[in-house]
Write a protein that holds these residues in place. Structure first.
Motif, PDB file in Angstrom:
ATOM      1  N   PHE A  22       0.875  -1.030  -0.059  1.00 34.50           N
ATOM      2  CA  PHE A  22       0.135  -0.038   0.066  1.00 34.50           C
ATOM      3  C   PHE A  22       0.882   1.286  -0.058  1.00 34.50           C
ATOM      4  N   ALA A  23       1.725   1.414   0.765  1.00 34.32           N
ATOM      5  CA  ALA A  23       2.952   2.226   0.948  1.00 34.32           C
ATOM      6  C   ALA A  23       3.531   2.668  -0.367  1.00 34.32           C
ATOM      7  N   ARG A  24       3.837   1.629  -1.009  1.00 32.86           N
ATOM      8  CA  ARG A  24       4.502   2.091  -2.449  1.00 32.86           C
ATOM      9  C   ARG A  24       3.422   2.392  -3.626  1.00 32.86           C
ATOM     10  N   ALA A  25       2.281   1.791  -3.164  1.00 39.19           N
ATOM     11  CA  ALA A  25       1.154   2.051  -4.421  1.00 39.19           C
ATOM     12  C   ALA A  25       0.714   3.602  -4.262  1.00 39.19           C
ATOM     13  N   TYR A  26       0.662   4.023  -2.977  1.00 39.56           N
ATOM     14  CA  TYR A  26       0.209   5.300  -2.760  1.00 39.56           C
ATOM     15  C   TYR A  26       0.871   6.399  -3.448  1.00 39.56           C
ATOM     16  N   PRO A  27       2.138   6.688  -3.609  1.00 36.48           N
ATOM     17  CA  PRO A  27       2.541   7.650  -4.518  1.00 36.48           C
ATOM     18  C   PRO A  27       2.312   7.663  -5.865  1.00 36.48           C
ATOM     19  N   ARG A  28       2.225   6.511  -6.442  1.00 30.51           N
ATOM     20  CA  ARG A  28       1.974   6.246  -7.825  1.00 30.51           C
ATOM     21  C   ARG A  28       0.561   6.637  -7.997  1.00 30.51           C
ATOM     22  N   ILE A  29      -0.314   6.405  -7.106  1.00 25.11           N
ATOM     23  CA  ILE A  29      -1.886   6.731  -7.326  1.00 25.11           C
ATOM     24  C   ILE A  29      -1.993   8.218  -7.203  1.00 25.11           C
ATOM     25  N   VAL A  30      -1.642   8.588  -5.946  1.00 24.70           N
ATOM     26  CA  VAL A  30      -2.181   9.846  -5.735  1.00 24.70           C
ATOM     27  C   VAL A  30      -1.172  10.951  -6.065  1.00 24.70           C
ATOM     28  N   GLY A  31       0.144  10.646  -6.158  1.00 25.53           N
ATOM     29  CA  GLY A  31       1.397  11.634  -6.940  1.00 25.53           C
ATOM     30  C   GLY A  31       1.031  11.757  -8.265  1.00 25.53           C
ATOM     31  N   GLN A  32       0.630  10.818  -9.010  1.00 21.73           N
ATOM     32  CA  GLN A  32       0.469  10.952 -10.505  1.00 21.73           C
ATOM     33  C   GLN A  32      -1.061  11.724 -10.909  1.00 21.73           C
ATOM     34  N   GLN A  33      -1.570  11.723  -9.869  1.00 22.64           N
ATOM     35  CA  GLN A  33      -2.846  12.588 -10.076  1.00 22.64           C
ATOM     36  C   GLN A  33      -2.774  13.874  -9.397  1.00 22.64           C
ATOM     37  N   CYS A  34      -1.472  14.384  -8.864  1.00 20.18           N
ATOM     38  CA  CYS A  34      -1.488  15.642  -8.392  1.00 20.18           C
ATOM     39  C   CYS A  34      -0.975  16.832  -9.424  1.00 20.18           C
ATOM     40  N   GLU A  35      -0.307  16.416 -10.341  1.00 15.12           N
ATOM     41  CA  GLU A  35       0.116  17.279 -11.379  1.00 15.12           C
ATOM     42  C   GLU A  35      -0.684  17.349 -12.424  1.00 15.12           C
ATOM     43  N   LYS A  36      -1.436  18.149 -12.583  1.00 17.54           N
ATOM     44  CA  LYS A  36      -2.759  18.017 -13.724  1.00 17.54           C
ATOM     45  C   LYS A  36      -1.964  18.276 -15.214  1.00 17.54           C
ATOM     46  N   SER A  37      -1.006  18.856 -15.176  1.00 21.75           N
ATOM     47  CA  SER A  37      -0.559  18.897 -16.567  1.00 21.75           C
ATOM     48  C   SER A  37       0.091  17.632 -16.970  1.00 21.75           C
ATOM     49  N   TRP A  38       0.479  16.925 -16.053  1.00 22.49           N
ATOM     50  CA  TRP A  38       0.884  15.477 -16.405  1.00 22.49           C
ATOM     51  C   TRP A  38      -0.260  14.479 -17.170  1.00 22.49           C
ATOM     52  N   MET A  39      -1.312  14.876 -16.211  1.00 20.58           N
ATOM     53  CA  MET A  39      -2.458  13.948 -16.598  1.00 20.58           C
ATOM     54  C   MET A  39      -2.799  14.512 -17.954  1.00 20.58           C
ATOM     55  N   PHE A  40      -2.877  15.569 -18.177  1.00 12.95           N
ATOM     56  CA  PHE A  40      -3.469  16.217 -19.458  1.00 12.95           C
ATOM     57  C   PHE A  40      -2.516  15.534 -20.782  1.00 12.95           C
ATOM     58  N   GLY A 120       0.116   0.163  -7.978  1.00 15.95           N
ATOM     59  CA  GLY A 120      -0.224   1.759  -8.043  1.00 15.95           C
ATOM     60  C   GLY A 120       0.048   2.198  -9.376  1.00 15.95           C
ATOM     61  N   GLY A 121       1.111   1.787 -10.246  1.00 13.09           N
ATOM     62  CA  GLY A 121       1.162   2.255 -11.648  1.00 13.09           C
ATOM     63  C   GLY A 121       0.136   1.644 -12.747  1.00 13.09           C
ATOM     64  N   MET A 122      -0.410   0.498 -12.112  1.00 14.30           N
ATOM     65  CA  MET A 122      -1.479  -0.278 -12.858  1.00 14.30           C
ATOM     66  C   MET A 122      -2.998   0.601 -12.757  1.00 14.30           C
ATOM     67  N   ILE A 123      -3.179   1.079 -11.736  1.00 16.15           N
ATOM     68  CA  ILE A 123      -4.134   1.831 -11.263  1.00 16.15           C
ATOM     69  C   ILE A 123      -4.282   3.050 -12.049  1.00 16.15           C
ATOM     70  N   ALA A 124      -3.211   3.820 -11.727  1.00 25.60           N
ATOM     71  CA  ALA A 124      -2.901   5.054 -12.333  1.00 25.60           C
ATOM     72  C   ALA A 124      -2.952   5.103 -13.953  1.00 25.60           C
ATOM     73  N   THR A 125      -2.552   3.963 -14.422  1.00 31.11           N
ATOM     74  CA  THR A 125      -2.458   3.733 -15.790  1.00 31.11           C
ATOM     75  C   THR A 125      -3.716   3.407 -16.441  1.00 31.11           C
ATOM     76  N   LEU A 126      -4.603   2.633 -15.566  1.00 30.06           N
ATOM     77  CA  LEU A 126      -5.989   2.217 -15.883  1.00 30.06           C
ATOM     78  C   LEU A 126      -6.925   3.477 -16.339  1.00 30.06           C
ATOM     79  N   LEU A 127      -6.730   4.609 -15.195  1.00 33.27           N
ATOM     80  CA  LEU A 127      -7.442   5.699 -15.517  1.00 33.27           C
ATOM     81  C   LEU A 127      -7.289   6.518 -16.920  1.00 33.27           C
ATOM     82  N   ARG A 128      -6.146   6.705 -17.131  1.00 34.47           N
ATOM     83  CA  ARG A 128      -5.617   7.162 -18.275  1.00 34.47           C
ATOM     84  C   ARG A 128      -5.957   6.502 -19.579  1.00 34.47           C
TER      85      ARG A 128
END
Lengths: 281, 284
Positions: A22-40, A120-128
């Motif tokens: 959980f601790a290692r997944a957390y920054p991947r899920i939350v951190g990647q959503q923080c920077e809006k321009s990255w998401m875009f 973490g990477g999988m969930i963050a990438t799944l959203l994208r």
């Protein structure tokens, strides 16, 4: 007078394992959503490359199914890039930045750290990937008709497990590399897009080449998903979906086991040699 | 005056020459020459092979159609865009984030734009090899006929240096963005770098679509966009590359494109820009 030091209750091994995940997944899920321009840009750029291939298909008068193949393949490239740059080469980056020693010294399993990274990477990438799929589908008027939702879900789950298992396995191998890690990860883009059939049905490569390419989980996963999402795609399918499900299950087993074995091997090797550097040649 | 100019040129040349040597070492000495050659060839050939297979599936391998060389050559030349632009701007990221030498280089008596251009030369060489290999592969195995007597060498010679300058200028501008991103973004260096890199890749991808597109409607759209573009780098470099293919295949492309007004516009635009140096980049 003796003072008592307050101690935190120690986590049991399984509890520690899941807490680490959980601790290692957390920054991947939350951190990647923080920077809006990255998401875009993570969403916008793949759509641009999808558009290039779609226009090529349209210019040469391809059937509409092929546009759908490109959109689906383009969405799945997000997972491949995530595995390549954020899984395989991650430990190499950590080594470069000096975090790897902290990971190794931490009283938790390296397997849990890798699993957390993968989840973490999988969930963050799944959203994208979902957003890319919807925008791409809307822009290019792709009709998705899911024939068997549960099989599709199973295929997706198996593909992701095998793919991230491959990422975990190669993370250990990348530890051996120095500057070549960047180049090798770079090299594993276009050739993999080619042999895995990201933009065309892999069947067209011929049976033996397609079979060899099936060692990369996305080859069979993408082929099966296309057959399940586009009803007319069965004629373009490489193998029957049931066979592909079995193949993906075998790959999951091999890659996860391989990841564990290679990680232990690298750990042993580094203990023997007293270092974790690229100069082990 | 002449002495000052000569001294500036010598200073710039020295920076450029040493940066070229350094760039080549960084790009190539991570592997033995054999592995490096394989690496340099596999990537462009795979990229071209994706298009070749897509095309052959749909057209039943009808490589004689004039649309195929158009796609193939457009894709081959597009390699320059990525290589030259990233070669220059990535040098900033590499020096600052990886080797941590940027501040020393920046404060050293080095002409910084020449240094960055020099760092881009290695990638330019690799791109040139890739382009040549891709074209030769196409000629040998995919029936792409290039009749050198049909090439409009005047247009080719006029356009190529302009495009080269455009890509280099864009690379320098991206490099400058990376430097700025590194110092000013509150989220830290990585966030800023990634953002400017993303913007840069956005340019690449849009240009990629332009270079690959073949339909009349799209070419019209690009023509309008090229006219409307106010960016000093704009779309022109890529469009030129895309249209360079015409110079190789003049007779066969007459029904696909509308070359003359477009080319006249490009050349006119170039000449007018030569007269007005860009204030934004400080380069011309």
């Amino acid at each position: 007078m003796a003072t008592t030091v307050p101690t935190l209750p120690k986590a049991s091994s399984w509890k520690l394992f899941f807490k680490t995940v959980f601790a290692r997944a957390y920054p991947r899920i939350v951190g990647q959503q923080c920077e809006k321009s990255w998401m875009f840009f993570d969403i916008f750029l793949p759509i641009l490359s999808i558009a290039a291939y779609v226009y090529v298909y349209r210019a040469i008068g391809a059937p509409e199914e092929y546009i759908g193949f490109v959109v689906l393949g383009g969405a799945m490239t997000a997972f491949w890039l995530n595995v390549l740059w954020s899984m395989s080469s991650q430990l190499y980056w950590e080594k470069e930045q000096g975090n790897l020693a902290l990971y190794i010294m931490a009283p938790s399993s390296m397997m849990a750290i890798l699993l957390g990274m993968a989840l973490g990477g999988m969930i963050a990438t799944l959203l994208r990937a979902i957003v890319i799929l919807f925008i791409g589908g809307w822009l290019f008027q792709v009709r998705f008709v899911v024939t068997d939702f549960w099989t599709l879900l199973l295929v997706f789950f198996l593909t992701m497990t095998a793919l991230y298992g491959l990422g975990m396995m190669s993370a250990s191998l990348f530890l051996l590399l120095s500057r070549e890690a960047w180049h090798l990860a770079n090299l594993a883009q276009e050739p993999i897009y080619l042999i895995s059939g990201f933009y065309f049905p892999v069947k067209n490569l011929g049976f033996w080449l397609a079979l060899s390419a099936s060692l990369i989980p996305l080859t069979m996963g993408l082929d099966a998903m296309r057959q399940l999402v586009f009803p007319s795609a069965a004629q373009f399918g490489f193998l029957d979906v049931r066979i592909e499900v079995i193949g993906l299950s075998v790959l999951c087993f091999i890659f996860l086991l391989g990841a564990r074995y290679l990680l232990n091997y690298m750990e042993k090797l580094s203990i023997q040699e007293g270092r974790l550097t690229e100069s082990r040649r | 005056m002449q002495t000052r100019l000569a001294s500036f040129l010598s200073f710039s040349w020295r920076s450029f020459r040493l940066a070229t040597w350094l760039g080549w070492q960084i790009e190539s000495n991570w592997a033995d020459p054999f592995l490096f050659t394989i690496y340099s060839l596999i990537k462009p050939l795979s990229s071209a092979a994706i298009l070749v297979i897509m095309y052959s599936i749909i057209t039943k391998a009808n490589f004689d159609s004039p649309i195929f060389p158009y796609i193939y050559l457009g894709n081959a030349f597009y390699m320059y865009v990525g290589h030259v632009m990233t070669g220059i701007s990535w040098a900033v990221i590499d020096d600052r984030e990886h080797y941590k030498t940027m501040k020393y280089i920046y404060t050293a008596p080095v002409h910084f734009p020449s240094y960055l251009l020099g760092r881009g030369v290695a990638r330019f060489i690799i791109a040139s090899i890739s382009v040549v290999v891709t074209i030769v592969f196409g000629m040998l195995f995919l029936n792409i006929s290039i009749d050198l007597t049909q090439v409009n060498w005047v247009f080719f010679c006029i356009n190529s240096p302009y495009w080269g300058r455009d890509a280099s200028a864009h690379g320098l501008d991206s490099g400058r963005n990376h430097v700025v991103a590194g110092s000013s973004h509150v989220r830290g260096r990585r966030g800023g770098s990634r953002r400017s890199l993303s913007i840069q890749w956005g340019h690449f991808s849009i240009r990629g679509i332009a270079s690959l597109s073949t339909s009349d409607r799209l070419l019209n759209a690009h023509y309008v966009l090229a006219r409307a573009s106010t960016s000093p780098f704009g779309w022109h470099g890529c469009l030129q590359l895309s249209h360079l293919t015409k110079f190789f295949q003049c007779p066969t492309f007459s029904h696909l494109n509308h070359p003359d007004p477009f080319l006249c516009y490009i050349i006119r635009h170039r000449v007018s820009r030569l007269r007005k140096p860009s204030k934004r980049t400080g380069t011309n």
